[in-house]
Design a protein around this motif. Structure first.
Motif, PDB file in Angstrom:
ATOM      1  N   MET A   1    -154.479 -57.147  77.777  1.00 48.42           N
ATOM      2  CA  MET A   1    -153.217 -55.703  77.192  1.00 48.42           C
ATOM      3  C   MET A   1    -154.182 -55.200  75.753  1.00 48.42           C
ATOM      4  O   MET A   1    -153.527 -56.838  74.814  1.00 48.42           O
ATOM      5  N   GLU A   2    -153.473 -54.342  75.049  1.00 46.58           N
ATOM      6  CA  GLU A   2    -153.589 -53.793  74.167  1.00 46.58           C
ATOM      7  C   GLU A   2    -151.898 -54.300  73.112  1.00 46.58           C
ATOM      8  O   GLU A   2    -151.279 -54.634  73.747  1.00 46.58           O
ATOM      9  N   THR A   3    -151.759 -54.491  71.930  1.00 49.57           N
ATOM     10  CA  THR A   3    -150.494 -54.517  71.494  1.00 49.57           C
ATOM     11  C   THR A   3    -149.069 -53.841  71.873  1.00 49.57           C
ATOM     12  O   THR A   3    -149.767 -52.829  72.080  1.00 49.57           O
ATOM     13  N   PRO A   4    -148.415 -54.660  72.979  1.00 50.88           N
ATOM     14  CA  PRO A   4    -146.831 -53.614  72.995  1.00 50.88           C
ATOM     15  C   PRO A   4    -146.521 -52.591  72.931  1.00 50.88           C
ATOM     16  O   PRO A   4    -146.161 -52.627  70.995  1.00 50.88           O
ATOM     17  N   LYS A   5    -146.316 -51.386  72.928  1.00 47.43           N
ATOM     18  CA  LYS A   5    -145.697 -50.243  71.766  1.00 47.43           C
ATOM     19  C   LYS A   5    -143.912 -50.650  71.721  1.00 47.43           C
ATOM     20  O   LYS A   5    -143.614 -50.250  72.760  1.00 47.43           O
ATOM     21  N   PHE A   6    -143.357 -50.867  70.674  1.00 52.84           N
ATOM     22  CA  PHE A   6    -141.911 -51.082  71.029  1.00 52.84           C
ATOM     23  C   PHE A   6    -141.155 -50.591  70.314  1.00 52.84           C
ATOM     24  O   PHE A   6    -141.689 -50.065  68.699  1.00 52.84           O
ATOM     25  N   LYS A   7    -140.201 -49.657  70.813  1.00 54.76           N
ATOM     26  CA  LYS A   7    -139.805 -48.279  70.142  1.00 54.76           C
ATOM     27  C   LYS A   7    -138.498 -48.727  69.843  1.00 54.76           C
ATOM     28  O   LYS A   7    -137.702 -48.758  70.910  1.00 54.76           O
ATOM     29  N   PHE A   8    -137.641 -48.554  69.203  1.00 52.14           N
ATOM     30  CA  PHE A   8    -136.399 -48.873  69.120  1.00 52.14           C
ATOM     31  C   PHE A   8    -135.574 -47.724  69.644  1.00 52.14           C
ATOM     32  O   PHE A   8    -135.609 -46.643  69.724  1.00 52.14           O
ATOM     33  N   ASP A   9    -134.418 -48.296  70.125  1.00 55.66           N
ATOM     34  CA  ASP A   9    -133.694 -47.618  71.584  1.00 55.66           C
ATOM     35  C   ASP A   9    -132.498 -47.822  72.101  1.00 55.66           C
ATOM     36  O   ASP A   9    -132.227 -47.533  73.049  1.00 55.66           O
ATOM     37  N   GLY A  10    -131.295 -48.778  70.958  1.00 54.28           N
ATOM     38  CA  GLY A  10    -130.492 -48.913  70.515  1.00 54.28           C
ATOM     39  C   GLY A  10    -129.847 -49.538  71.363  1.00 54.28           C
ATOM     40  O   GLY A  10    -130.565 -50.781  70.880  1.00 54.28           O
ATOM     41  N   GLY A  11    -129.500 -50.498  72.172  1.00 58.86           N
ATOM     42  CA  GLY A  11    -128.771 -51.866  71.458  1.00 58.86           C
ATOM     43  C   GLY A  11    -127.452 -51.831  72.978  1.00 58.86           C
ATOM     44  O   GLY A  11    -127.111 -50.897  73.711  1.00 58.86           O
ATOM     45  N   PHE A  12    -127.181 -53.431  72.696  1.00 54.24           N
ATOM     46  CA  PHE A  12    -125.683 -54.075  73.585  1.00 54.24           C
ATOM     47  C   PHE A  12    -124.983 -54.594  72.400  1.00 54.24           C
ATOM     48  O   PHE A  12    -125.284 -55.114  72.069  1.00 54.24           O
TER      49      PHE A  12
END
Length: 263
Positions: free
Chosen positions: A1-12
């Motif tokens: 697969m292509e490099t995944p798209k990691f998008k910042f989305d907050g956290g714990f």
């Protein structure tokens, strides 16, 4: 697969299971956040806060039987999850008056200032000053996520720039801060600080209390991403959860990176 798209989305922000209600009150009162809901599920207890600026902050209980949420071998390491405050000196004075440990402000390469506080349960949170917000939320100490929400210490700056570009698809900012021991990396919308620090040759893996997450939108792609990372020789945990799913993996310096997906 292509490099995944990691998008910042907050956290714990992790808290002990048996102190969960106490932690909710601590964050509500001392951060100036509004509680909007709580829930129990297959991956434990959660509480959700509306921050006064933008975004949602989330508390999560440690769960000893789940590797992704265990408190075993707790270590802040060199992973910092960063939040925005309007006046850093005023905020640090507030926490210091409560007996909460704070570090001295530090000037960052972009001329902003940052400092750490040791919040409930000994969790390290990093506060970044944004004076443009001063006076807008006078009842709140911590207003929203920082413009650069993740700050990571690495042993080899150039090697880490290349690793994050290859694995996460991030690009280095056109502004060069390497003469000050930093690099600024950009994901889709947000930025990440990489800082050259002294890291042991065999670093202890971070298992911090403040955990920034990147979102993979489709759960099918979350599973593919987990498999792809393992194929690259990267240590990644098993996926946990049902409707909400998540896992973590590590960079070469033992910094923990978290990923989730949800419907």
């Amino acid at each position: 697969m292509e490099t995944p798209k990691f998008k910042f989305d907050g956290g714990f922000i992790m808290v002990p299971w048996d102190q969960f209600e106490e932690a909710i009150e601590w964050y509500r009162e001392n951060m100036g956040w509004r509680l909007i809901g709580t829930g129990d599920g297959p991956v434990g207890r959660k509480a959700f806060f509306k921050m006064p600026g933008t975004g949602q902050a989330n508390l999560k209980s440690f769960e000893s039987e789940l590797d992704h949420f265990t408190s075993k071998e707790y270590s802040e390491g060199n992973c910092r999850f960063c939040f925005r405050t309007a006046n850093l000196d005023w905020t640090l004075e507030y926490f210091d008056n409560l007996g909460i440990e704070c570090t001295s402000p530090r000037k960052m390469p972009d001329q902003t200032r940052s400092a750490d506080i040791i919040a409930f349960g000994n969790v390290r949170l990093t506060l970044s000053e944004d004076r443009k917000l001063e006076g807008k939320f006078p009842e709140s100490r911590v207003i929203q996520y920082a413009a650069k929400p993740l700050w990571l210490g690495v042993s080899d700056l150039e090697a880490s720039i290349n690793w994050y570009g290859r694995i996460l698809g991030w690009e280095q900012s056109k502004k060069n801060f390497q003469d000050r021991g930093f690099a600024l990396m950009r994901e889709t919308w947000d930025s990440v600080w990489l800082e050259k620090v002294n890291v042991e040759r065999s670093p202890k893996k971070a298992n911090p209390g403040a955990r920034l997450y990147f979102r993979i939108k489709k759960q099918e792609d979350l599973h593919k991403t987990n498999e792809w990372l393992k194929e690259q020789g990267i240590e990644a945990s098993d996926i946990v959860g049902d409707r909400w799913k998540g896992f973590h993996f590590y960079d070469p310096d033992g910094n923990r990176l978290n990923v989730w997906s949800y419907y």
